[in-house]
Design an enzyme around this catalytic site. Structure first.
Site, PDB file in Angstrom:
ATOM      1  N   GLY A 260       0.801  -1.224   0.000  1.00 51.29           N
ATOM      2  CA  GLY A 260       0.000   0.000   0.000  1.00 51.29           C
ATOM      3  C   GLY A 260       0.833   1.273   0.000  1.00 51.29           C
ATOM      4  O   GLY A 260       2.065   1.249   0.126  1.00 51.29           O
ATOM      5  N   HIS A 261       0.143   2.397  -0.085  1.00 52.72           N
ATOM      6  CA  HIS A 261       0.794   3.698  -0.157  1.00 52.72           C
ATOM      7  C   HIS A 261       1.532   4.007   1.145  1.00 52.72           C
ATOM      8  O   HIS A 261       1.094   3.655   2.222  1.00 52.72           O
ATOM      9  CB  HIS A 261      -0.216   4.790  -0.471  1.00 52.72           C
ATOM     10  CG  HIS A 261      -1.362   4.868   0.485  1.00 52.72           C
ATOM     11  ND1 HIS A 261      -2.443   4.016   0.430  1.00 52.72           N
ATOM     12  CD2 HIS A 261      -1.604   5.689   1.524  1.00 52.72           C
ATOM     13  CE1 HIS A 261      -3.286   4.321   1.384  1.00 52.72           C
ATOM     14  NE2 HIS A 261      -2.810   5.322   2.077  1.00 52.72           N
ATOM     15  N   ASN A 262       2.664   4.651   0.994  1.00 54.82           N
ATOM     16  CA  ASN A 262       3.483   5.122   2.125  1.00 54.82           C
ATOM     17  C   ASN A 262       4.185   4.007   2.894  1.00 54.82           C
ATOM     18  O   ASN A 262       4.861   4.285   3.889  1.00 54.82           O
ATOM     19  CB  ASN A 262       2.647   5.923   3.142  1.00 54.82           C
ATOM     20  CG  ASN A 262       1.930   7.095   2.524  1.00 54.82           C
ATOM     21  OD1 ASN A 262       2.332   7.590   1.482  1.00 54.82           O
ATOM     22  ND2 ASN A 262       0.863   7.532   3.163  1.00 54.82           N
ATOM     23  N   SER A 280       0.924   2.902   4.933  1.00 55.84           N
ATOM     24  CA  SER A 280       1.725   3.574   5.968  1.00 55.84           C
ATOM     25  C   SER A 280       2.333   2.636   6.999  1.00 55.84           C
ATOM     26  O   SER A 280       2.792   3.096   8.055  1.00 55.84           O
ATOM     27  CB  SER A 280       0.893   4.655   6.680  1.00 55.84           C
ATOM     28  OG  SER A 280       0.449   5.611   5.743  1.00 55.84           O
TER      29      SER A 280
END
Lengths: 362, 362, 362
Positions: A260-262, A280
């Site tokens: 996922g993002h981050n 994250s």
């Protein structure tokens, strides 16, 4: 087709040749199926007995195995046959990067893109503006690399890989068909706090619910990937929201994983098939996540953590832990609980025998 | 590269500018990494302290945060910074839809297809017969749209999307690389009732088993998708058997999700990564399915339901429930059971201390 | 558009026509939505009552249903309507393989490849050297078939399939968009025994950990696939290490499944969506793995085994078992444990009421 002698193989993989070192082979096989033209590979002494089922004349064996007793004409002895097999497989893989050379006439390469010397770009590739591809890259057909992305030297993108805009990738990158690096992160926001935001605070109660629509949060960050990373087929690594998703050097991803993002992953971590790491989260160095492992968002997994297959990590994990289960707890504890669960019907029956009946509140 | 002033950002996102509203930025960043050319974004007051680690001159902050104390030259104050971030990200994403315009010369577009005004069609796209694409669509390279499919206005298909035949999609559709919409449903039938059919009736006993081959049931239905839907990378939405699979307005799908044949999903539902919804299940409106959630076939999930990560729903779920675990039960109950399970070895030991030993029936 | 009469449908599917056998239809639908131009399909007597909600003039019904009472003009009676539906769907799917014929001018076909008579090869396909494709194949656009691969007769590759080098595939193969067959197996080795190797031996203790890098083991094996196999969208079947991954005749794979290197699957097994089978496991014949099932590496699953949704198999499973849960145990036992778990808080409270408090060792 190239052939390989015991002498040259032993030298290449750091093993000791014994017997007729001039014996040559077209390839390798498991002990029970090896022909007399193949080197049998026994990665563990327990597989040695299976040589009798095949017709190998020579084998790769652990140091200490008494090769002379096995009816072989030659052998390579090595401390860690698994490692020897790794070295040998690289040597023997004559089909790696085979099938195309040079820039294919159908490839669409933006004039501002820089392609390093010795690079191969396959049929129907689309290379965007300001892309930089290092020397000796091998880009399989149908690959898309969007504007502003930089890939280091010696990359091997086997076929049909998508790499989004402004991604940074180190040297010796490998990616398989269908991998998507740098798609937008999954980030949406409601005008008022959503049921999910409320349920997280209360650990289960979302209170009054008003239906709301989701507004897209665009990903302004991208993806940064270190050296020596490999990404499996159909695996996705999303871009970050206002910083990059970061993958350390030496990380390896199997097929169909979701990053996922981050997310930040430390060096030399191994992410098996169908693992999902939510937004994250931080994964340490030298971590191994077993197949179908899930990591909740905003979760920290320490260095050297190992998770068993299908482990679901809902909370931070200290460094060095071996985890299993849903929710993840230490593997030895989980195995004890699994044993007790199987006996639970008996235990409950036994304990309640002298008591009043258990009420059924299903 | 466009720059953004405090004044224009505050106006665009509905916040209050304070300090020097003429200050301008090239982009946004997290508080701890923001440079003096970036607007720091603190989506929660707890992140405000991290401004000290970065060198931001201005920040997006929650109303009520005492910005004057933070050494900033300016700020935007807003009730819900997450929402402000959403609006701002759209404004700042200058790369969205960048990289191509117009109809690429290599695209294969059937003469009977209708492409709306202002549409972009990328390299190597294949657009089938009788396809209709609305105005201002942006279709990335390598996208395949099969015959008879209709897509509304303002679609953004980022790259390499496959959309099968006769699919109906509303306006403002977004899809990421590798998404497959309208592949055939997974439906096979045996000449005689299969072991699965028997085991379902008996809840675990398949009786006598005769090996049988599986015959394909072709999908005569297609997929109908509402307005404002987004589909992540490598996500699959299968066509229905003799009616359409139906996705409501405003639904958002993350990467690698699987939506089976005949599934119906209500408006504004959020489907996280690697979720699987088996055939013929009904998902309500405003539902949020956490990552790796699984929904059995022919199951009803009510409006506003939320599932935690990796929840496996094996039975119907009433509206409004927050669910967790395998099998899914209410989150608060599940968390209590998780706590008891961790203590189970101790509890059993303690309870049985004064009794005869528990028999081991593994 | 072709129309179908009761008479011809009944004959094609082995059912008995009753009433006006000359009545004709454009297609099929569910009872509650069927128009007077569609044949209603009631796969179970419980759906018959829904005919009143639609306006069908005729229906496919189970033998024994009293069709005359239903206000229909005609019906087809059949012992197993599900099977009849399968046969009928094949007949009615007029869009199957529609949209292209012949060899598309943009396809890149190596001169050494052999394409059988009557084959269709779509736009932007890449067919490598020495590939052999059987007669009457239908290869959708954007498909990549690498050097040395052989595919039997009557294959249908719907769009954008990747098949790696030296794969062997039987007749009547079907594959959907994004499927990747023959990517490299996920096999990496460390110079010294890794934490995973140690933790497996100790069941949870990895001992002292030294960070190490992973070396790639190249896949020298390929994939062998039998006749009548179907592979879903974005599903991956990896090649073997020094022998082939083997898929038996008649196996069907749903979307997003992962089949690891060296896996062997027997004939007529059904692998549902998002299943993961780790390296070197053996799956028997006529096995059904429910959606999101996981199988550990080096595990044996016997013939005729069925797993419920999300079952995680961590140990060998004898033939004929119906399994559920994580870890997998027999379904009936698992369901009993699930019932006890829901009551566990009450049971523990009740049992400990007369004892000293349970210590909390979270």
């Amino acid at each position: 087709m190239k052939r390989f002698t015991i002498k040259e193989l032993a030298s290449a993989i750091g093993g000791t040749p014994v017997g007729d070192a001039s014996l040559s082979f077209s390839g390798a096989a498991e002990p029970q199926t090896a022909t007399n033209d193949q080197l049998a590979v026994a990665t563990h002494p327990k597989y040695v007995a299976r040589l009798a089922e095949g017709s190998a004349q020579a084998a790769l064996l652990s140091e200490g195995v008494d090769w002379a007793d096995l009816g072989l004409k030659a052998a390579i002895l090595i401390k860690r046959p698994k490692l020897g097999m790794g070295h040998m497989s690289r040597l023997m893989d004559q089909r790696w990067r085979q099938g195309q050379t040079g820039i294919h006439s159908t490839a669409q390469i933006d004039p501002s893109a820089q392609v390093g010397s010795g690079a191969t770009i396959g049929a129907f590739c689309v290379i965007g503006s300001d892309v930089v591809i290092g020397e000796n890259a091998w880009i399989g057909p149908h690959t898309i690399i969007e504007h502003g992305t930089r890939i280091g030297a010696h990359a091997t993108l086997l076929a049909r890989v998508t790499i989004g805009k402004d991604v940074r990738i180190g040297d010796r990158f490998v990616a398989h068909s269908g991998a998507v690096i740098g798609a937008d992160g999954f980030s949406f926001v409601t005008p008022e706090p959503s049921g999910v935001e409320k349920a997280r605070q209360s650990l289960g109660d979302q209170g009054d619910v008003t239906a709301q629509s989701w507004m897209r949060v665009h990903s302004l960050g991208s993806v940064t990937i270190g050296d020596d990373v490999e990404v499996g087929a159909n695996t996705c690594i999303d871009r970050g929201t206002i910083r990059d998703t970061v993958i350390g050097n030496g990380c390896k991803f199997d097929n169909l994983a979701q990053i996922g993002h981050n997310v930040v992953i430390g060096d030399d971590s191994l992410i098996c098939a169908q693992v999902g790491i939510a937004g994250s989260s931080h994964i340490g160095r030298n971590v191994v996540l077993g197949g179908q492992t899930g990591i909740s968002d905003n979760t920290r997994v320490g260095d050297n953590v190992i998770t068993g297959g299908a482990t679901k990590v809902l909370a931070n994990v200290p460094a060095g832990r071996v985890m299993l289960g849903y929710p993840a707890i230490k593997m030895d504890q989980q195995l004890e609980i699994h044993r007790l669960l199987r006996r639970l019907p008996r235990i409950v029956k036994d304990l309640t025998a002298s008591k009043k009946p258990i009420p059924n509140d299903d």
